[in-house]
Design an enzyme around this catalytic site. Structure first.
Site, mmCIF file in Angstrom:
data_model
loop_
_atom_site.group_PDB
_atom_site.id
_atom_site.type_symbol
_atom_site.label_atom_id
_atom_site.label_comp_id
_atom_site.label_asym_id
_atom_site.label_seq_id
_atom_site.Cartn_x
_atom_site.Cartn_y
_atom_site.Cartn_z
ATOM 1 N N ASP A 217 29.709 46.188 -30.243
ATOM 2 C CA ASP A 217 28.995 45.549 -29.063
ATOM 3 C C ASP A 217 29.016 43.980 -28.864
ATOM 4 O OD1 ASP A 217 28.622 46.180 -26.139
ATOM 5 O OD2 ASP A 217 26.973 45.732 -26.415
ATOM 6 N N GLU A 269 31.797 44.220 -49.229
ATOM 7 C CA GLU A 269 30.935 45.225 -50.426
ATOM 8 C C GLU A 269 31.487 46.154 -50.958
ATOM 9 O OE1 GLU A 269 26.828 44.427 -49.556
ATOM 10 O OE2 GLU A 269 27.950 41.834 -49.356
#
Length: 554
Positions: A217, A269
């Site tokens: 957002d 990751e």
């Protein structure tokens, strides 16, 4: 040498490059509890119907713990589910069911601000000016003789000042805090390492639970210009717009890119190609493309396309510009026509006047739309969009042809924009009304009790999903046919070749499909086998406001 992941996609073939992602606005999707507010168990119960649409992923608007001053975009705990939506166990059940159906799950994250009920902000209010607790937010002394004036002249996106003065613990008038949005949404200080580290952990919390990515957002917010200089946003621009030429001091500052590179390292990751999708209201497209450079986000919403007028020349220009500009940084273009902040395109494309993002539309808006024309244009626009290469976003209910709910009584409206502008702007409630599932049930199947947090228009009975399912020519069946063909023919991973067409008409080829979109031209002859059409047409003449896919000649 480290082992390779046999399931990893070849560079350039990742799922998100050609995906169709369906936005779920949880409080308006499906209500399992009967309290009139949609919830996570309601979503889980309806996921099969989304799998039937041949989508690739869902994106959930916020469901975090929140006082709900801005429909969940005021988060008081970024690591928990608000009880009105269910529990973390409900979230886990939802994501497990989605994955079993082959649907990935993207969740909204709201990093620009927190709720004023967040423990950090409550600690800031209790602490003294200059304290570490206040450093997490943007507190400043006021101006004027006794600090009685705001630090600058910035106006909130929701109307009114962007600053609110606090009362200090000793009862005296004190400092002011910044809130780009509502007073209940204080901006976080993203210059502070503690804030950055906190959100690293928030990302990992949800990634560990199996989410496939984040819609970020206000991804062009977070960083403010040094000194917080005065600035007046043009009333003619979208309320969240940040342009490269007249750059706002609170939108699209260069420092945001360091944050997104850090977030990209976090998502990288994890296995499974987790993504970041930016809500970045920035112009022009060359400026927006900075958000999707190879080491930043994977996608950004193409607001230039969403706001393009119903005009063939303008649409072709934004399509060409999008493919060229995003392609130059190795990113796919994304295409979107509606979301929870915009007037639904079944209404917007028939409005007599422009309505800037966030302003909304209501009974006294000039140039109110023709409902039939709006739905006809919306269907035609959708077929054009779904034929384009790249990612496509759908907003819940658009597959039913839902128009904007215009006649919501003032006392039922909940958007902060309506209240902060004292009714001058209608805000976003009209695109957030709960969905109709079954025509003959209470609340059209949204809620077993008939409760709905916003009133539903009578028209929803005609447009309910069960009325459209299996009905030849319905908007739902058009979406099902188009999405199936898009997947089968690999249109999202394809490339377009424009064809000559008369004024007011667009024609292109992609993946063995010829697309002809007659926006406002004279009827145009159609040759070949019709695969799907936005509206029925007599003979072989395609009328205005109609798009057709035909089998392209070999």
């Amino acid at each position: 040498m480290a082992p390779t992941d046999a399931t990893a996609p070849t560079a350039g073939t990742e799922w998100w490059r050609s995906s169709v992602i369906y936005q779920i606005y949880p409080r308006s999707f499906a209500d399992a509890s009967g309290d009139g507010i949609g919830d996570l168990p309601g979503i889980t119960a309806r996921l099969e119907e989304l799998a039937d649409l041949a989508i690739d992923a869902v994106w959930l608007s916020p469901f975090y713990r929140s006082p709900q001053k801005d429909a969940g975009y005021d988060v008081s705990d970024f690591r928990d589910v608000d009880p009105i939506f269910g529990s973390l166990a409900d979230f886990d059940a939802m994501i497990e069911r989605a994955h079993s159906l082959g649907i990935r799950v993207i969740v909204d994250i709201v990093p620009n601000h927190s709720s004023d009920q967040h423990p950090w902000f409550q600690a800031a209010l209790a602490a003294a000016p200059g304290s570490p607790e206040r450093e997490r937010y943007v507190f400043r002394d006021g101006t004027g003789e006794n600090g009685e004036l705001p630090p600058n002249n910035w106006e909130s996106v929701f109307g009114g000042p962007m600053w609110t003065r606090v009362t200090e613990p000793d009862g005296t008038p004190g400092q002011w805090y910044l809130h780009i949005f509502d007073t209940a949404q204080p901006d976080l200080n993203w210059e502070l390492e503690e804030v950055r580290a906190e959100f690293d952990d928030v990302l990992r919390f949800w990634l560990d639970r199996g989410v496939d990515g984040f819609r970020v957002d206000v991804a062009h917010g977070l960083i403010k210009a040094p000194g917080l200089p005065d600035f007046v946003q043009s009333q003619e621009e979208a309320s969240m717009g940040g342009g490269a030429a007249t750059q706002s001091p609170y939108w699209a500052q260069d420092g945001v890119h360091e944050i997104w590179r850090r977030w990209r390292r976090v998502t990288d990751e994890y296995p499974g190609d987790r993504i970041l999708a930016a809500e970045a209201w920035v112009y022009p497209l060359e400026f927006m493309a900075r958000w999707v450079r190879p080491d930043e986000m994977h996608q950004t919403f193409n607001f230039g396309y969403m706001e393009a007028p119903w005009d063939g020349e303008a649409l072709r220009q934004v399509i060409d510009d999008s493919l060229e500009t995003f392609g130059a940084v190795g990113a796919p273009s994304t295409w979107v026509l509606s979301n929870h902040d915009m007037i639904r395109h079944a209404t917007r494309l028939s409005l007599g006047e422009d309505a800037p993002q966030g302003h909304g539309v209501g009974p006294e808006t000039p140039g109110l739309p023709d409902i039939e024309e709006g739905i006809r244009r919306a269907r035609a626009a959708t077929l054009l969009m779904l034929a384009l290469p790249g990612g496509a976003y759908l907003y819940q209910g658009e597959e039913l042809g839902l128009p904007e709910a215009i006649d919501i009584p003032g006392d039922a409206r909940q958007d902060p924009t309506w209240h902060r502008t004292e009714g001058e702007r209608y805000g976003r409630d009209g695109c957030r009304v709960p969905l109709p599932w079954e025509a003959d049930r209470a609340a059209y199947g949204f809620s077993s009790t008939g409760e709905t947090w916003l009133p539903q228009p009578d028209l929803y009975g005609v447009l309910a999903r069960d009325r459209q399912r299996g009905t030849v020519g319905s908007t739902l069946e058009m979406y099902r046919d188009a999405l199936r063909l898009r997947r089968e023919r690999g249109l999202g991973a394809g490339a377009i070749a424009w064809r000559d067409a008369p004024a007011g008409v667009l024609s292109l080829d992609n993946g063995g499909v010829r697309v002809i979109a007659n926006l406002d031209g004279a009827p145009v002859k159609v040759h070949g086998e019709v695969l799907v059409a936005s509206s029925p047409f007599d003979g072989d003449l395609l009328p205005p406001d109609t798009t057709v896919w035909v089998r392209a000649a070999e």
